[in-house]
Design an enzyme around this catalytic site. Structure first.
Site, PDB file in Angstrom:
ATOM      1  CD  GLU A 283     -36.590 -27.843  91.609  1.00 29.87           C
ATOM      2  OE1 GLU A 283     -36.601 -29.101  91.591  1.00 29.87           O
ATOM      3  OE2 GLU A 283     -36.685 -27.168  90.591  1.00 29.87           O
ATOM      4  CD  GLU A 286     -32.204 -26.956  96.496  1.00 27.48           C
ATOM      5  OE1 GLU A 286     -33.056 -27.738  96.018  1.00 27.48           O
ATOM      6  OE2 GLU A 286     -30.997 -26.999  96.200  1.00 27.48           O
ATOM      7  CB  CYS A 310     -37.725 -32.727  87.353  1.00 27.03           C
ATOM      8  SG  CYS A 310     -37.958 -31.000  87.497  1.00 27.03           S
ATOM      9  CB  SER A 330     -32.757 -28.064  92.555  1.00 27.15           C
ATOM     10  OG  SER A 330     -33.537 -28.654  93.572  1.00 27.15           O
ATOM     11  CE  LYS A 369     -37.936 -38.583  85.079  1.00 33.37           C
ATOM     12  NZ  LYS A 369     -37.492 -37.857  86.275  1.00 33.37           N
ATOM     13  CD  GLU A 372     -34.354 -39.543  87.945  1.00 31.91           C
ATOM     14  OE1 GLU A 372     -34.114 -38.368  88.222  1.00 31.91           O
ATOM     15  OE2 GLU A 372     -35.482 -39.938  87.617  1.00 31.91           O
ATOM     16  CD  GLU A 377     -26.633 -41.081  92.549  1.00 27.51           C
ATOM     17  OE1 GLU A 377     -25.925 -42.111  92.496  1.00 27.51           O
ATOM     18  OE2 GLU A 377     -26.599 -40.180  91.682  1.00 27.51           O
ATOM     19  CB  CYS A 526     -41.940 -34.608  80.184  1.00 28.08           C
ATOM     20  SG  CYS A 526     -40.881 -34.051  81.505  1.00 28.08           S
TER      21      CYS A 526
END
Lengths: 596, 159
Positions: A283, A286, A310, A330, A369, A372, A377, A526
């Protein structure tokens, strides 16, 4: 100055500020008044009425959570009248609640159950209304189960979703006896704007909103000799797991957690922190590449500010709410998904296991999560990269089921490879942590010097302020980065989606000129995630945050790029940041979603 | 632009785009479309920048903001105690017979929907009912049959 208000609660004199509620005043003198709809993080609702108290000289009982104190008040919190009213209120709530306690996921952790036991609600005199109503259980979502038959309509979830997160996936629909907590058009949670952040799950007093559990599937995998079960643990689990196992908030239990995971039978006990470090490399590069394209090449197709990716709650939120900004997110996957992709490719080869024989489990402070990991994908290894996601609470449950005395466990170390991490990775668990970790690395990459903050602690991005800003001026960069000379890198950190929305609206209106924005869907980051031990409160989150920064300061390595395993994985496998392998395994794309 | 999108935009232009514009906009939709469709709610949410669930919550709270398609004529019979004691049940029974629907249903031709409602404030003249916005009081089974016939005639003449 004495604008203090004096009153007596159960004959104990109390002196408090004007505007304090009776409930808060009572807590000051250690008198506990039961509550259900009240929650420290939310506005007053005053709808459940279990916090009723009696005021001498007044006919009507008062809801202590909503009633401000006044001079000379005399309050009884436990008079006969109060007890009888409270019992009836609890009985009425139970009469509309499917009190199937022994079969309930929240058995033993339900606030209504606790109150019923305290007030000895035996065979109630009220008719059980549950069989007379048509109530749905929505279990389509991979993250959250909504069971209306357990709902007592306290509306903590509605207030959480609306005020704390500014999503409004849940609302109060209909009225009177038909009133229910509903999504838009009573659609399944899976189909609406719900980000799966689980903050409602964290605040539901009953079993009406719970995470979907995968504990049994994980036990089955562990007990299958043919399967190699890999487990990864997120940064914020190690500072909160203890709470669910009888320890005080803010205890660091990393070593005990690792021993417990081994005792449970996981074949490889690894750390999401490793891929948190990897995220920083990908990241961070990037970001630098984006800046170069914008500042040097004048490439208008590249979007600035870049936001972090994230937090899966945040990702789904932006997909629904600001789809025109998806190119600003990102492309780096979250640490969990980077880990999953590497586990079934690089790590599988390293331990000589066929990827189809590997089961990848993650322990997360998060319910989003689960969603996710289920995204189509997220199969870049050719298999489902992360098979099962368990919350901190579910891991605690497994530890209890296995009969392990957690407190007495010895401290143990993660396996290698993919078990080593830096302090920068640990602080991913707190709001501002990703930003701090990214700055520690990016500044050093660009200038060759350490970030100019005392002991690497970038304090402006720490703490619980809702939106934090920090800027770092780049001076004397390395020749390769000369275009950044004199550039003031502007960053912003927000936690909780209502703050995220504010930041995005500022970006949209052109009022904000940030380069890099960190957003975490949950309050506190988190560490206050929807999968963390219940209850949560500002004080608890503060303790967890302290623990995270302590863990960081104790780590011998504090910067992601100095993690030796990171250097090794680039050397052996990934070759270079943002390279071909990285793109294939560690980066992703986003999808615009509906607005309801 | 779809018709409903245009309607919602016009209503928002008229009533504003604040939280308090929500109810007048929803009423405006009901006046035009008889009911607030799913698409209309999504449009309202978009115009006012609030969550669609919030629009749904508000719409379902109010009995007169229909969220399901109803007939051209919505019959609402007062269900509260005074009208009940004046024979509201017989009125409903008669309406069910004449319209050949049960309470809560819409006739096949889409003309009539039969519903109950809370107090209409006509307790001194019960039983009472509303057909769309028009109140009818001191009802008897004979009287309601005549009223329905009148509406049916009106419909025939329109066609």
């Amino acid at each position: 100055m004495s604008d203090k208000i004096n009153l007596r609660i159960d004959n104990i004199a109390v002196s408090v500020e004007e505007g304090t509620t009776i409930l808060e005043a009572a807590r000051k003198v250690n008198i506990r008044i039961p509550t259900l709809c009240h929650h420290e993080d939310l506005c007053v609702a005053g709808n459940c009425r279990v916090c009723m108290v009696e005021q001498t000289g007044a006919d009507r009982l008062l809801p202590s959570c909503a009633m401000p104190v006044s001079e000379g008040m005399e309050i009884q919190t436990n008079s006969l009248k109060v007890r009888s009213a409270r019992r009836q209120i609890i009985e009425l709530l139970v009469s509309e609640h499917r009190a199937d306690c022994t079969r309930c996921y929240k058995n033993g952790k339900c606030e209504l159950q606790e109150l019923s036991s305290e007030y000895i609600i035996g065979e109630s005199g009220f008719i059980d209304l549950v069989p007379l109503k048509v109530m749905t259980i929505d279990n389509f979502s991979p993250s959250i189960i909504k069971d209306d038959s357990k709902c007592i309509r306290c509306q903590r979830c509605v207030r959480t979703c609306d005020q704390l997160q500014n999503i409004g996936a849940l609302t109060v629909a209909y009225k009177g006896k038909n009133m229910k907590i509903s999504s838009f058009y009573e659609k399944p949670m899976y189909e609406v704007v719900c980000t799966n952040c689980g903050q409602c799950v964290n605040r539901c007093p009953t079993g009406a909103l719970t995470e979907k559990t995968y504990v049994e599937q994980v036990w089955t995998a562990i007990n299958n000799d043919k399967k190699h079960v890999v487990v990864q643990t997120a940064p914020a689990v190690r500072i909160a797991l203890g709470e669910a196992l009888g320890m005080p908030a803010g205890e660091i239990v990393t070593g005990k957690m690792v021993s417990a995971l081994r005792r449970l039978g996981f074949d490889s006990v690894l750390d999401t922190d490793f891929t948190a470090d990897l995220t920083i490399i990908e990241e961070g590069n990037e970001l630098l590449q984006r800046l170069k394209k914008v500042l040097v090449d004048g490439d208008t197709s590249v979007k600035i500010p870049m936001t972090t990716s994230c937090s899966p709650g945040w990702v789904k939120f932006i997909e629904h709410t600001f789809p025109e900004y998806l190119e600003n997110v990102s492309t780096a996957k979250s640490p969990q998904q980077m880990f999953g992709a590497l586990a079934k490719t690089f790590y599988a080869k390293k331990v000589n296991v066929e990827p189809e024989d590997m089961v990848s489990v993650s322990i997360m402070p998060c319910t989003a999560k689960k969603y996710e990991a289920d995204r189509p994908e997220m199969r870049s290894s050719g298999y489902k990269d992360v098979d099962f996601v368990l919350t901190t609470r579910e891991l605690a449950l497994m530890i209890k089921q296995a009969g392990i005395d957690f407190a007495s466990l010895p401290e143990d170390e993660y396996d290698s490879f993919m078990g080593e991490s830096s302090g920068a990775a640990v602080i991913f668990g707190a709001t501002g942590g990703v930003m701090e970790a990214a700055l520690r690395t990016a500044y050093e990459v660009v200038t060759g010097r350490e970030v100019p903050f005392d002991n690497l602690n970038i304090t402006p991005v720490r703490g619980m302020d809702s939106i934090k800003e920090a800027s770092v001026k780049i001076e004397n960069p390395l020749p390769e980065w000369s275009f950044l000379d004199g550039v003031e890198l502007k960053t912003c950190v927000a936690h909780g989606l209502s703050n995220a929305k504010q930041v995005m609206e500022a970006v949209k209106s052109g009022k904000a000129d940030y380069h890099f924005i960190e957003i975490m869907a949950c309050p506190g980051g988190c560490l206050g995630g929807g999968g963390q031990p219940i209850p949560t409160s500002p004080a608890i989150r503060e303790k967890r945050s302290k623990a995270i920064y302590k863990e960081d300061s104790l780590k011998p390595i504090r910067k992601s790029h100095e993690n030796p395993e990171i250097a090794q994985i680039y050397d052996e496998f990934l070759k270079e940041p943002l390279g071909k392998k990285s793109h294939q395994l560690l980066h992703t794309h986003y999808t615009e979603r509906n607005r309801y | 632009m779809t018709e409903v999108k245009q309607l919602v935009q016009d209503l928002a232009d008229q009533y504003g785009r604040n939280q308090e514009s929500l109810l007048p906009i929803l009423q405006g939709i009901v006046n035009r479309e008889q009911h607030i469709s799913e698409d209309a709610m999504i449009e309202v949410a978009r115009e006012l920048n609030i969550s669609a669930a919030q629009v749904y919550g508000t719409a379902t709270f109010y009995s007169f903001l229909n969220t399901k398609p109803l007939g051209k004529y919505v019959i609402r019979v007062c269900k509260t105690i005074t009208c009940m004691m004046h024979g509201k049940n017989q009125i409903i029974k008669e309406l069910e017979t004449v319209l050949k629907v049960n309470l809560g249903e819409t006739t096949h031709d889409g003309k009539f929907t039969l519903l109950e409602t809370n107090c209409l404030g006509q307790c001194h003249k019960g039983p009472a009912m509303l057909i769309n916005d028009k109140p009818y009081t001191e009802l008897t089974p004979d009287k309601v049959r005549e009223i329905i016939m009148m509406y049916r005639d009106k419909e025939l003449r329109v066609n």
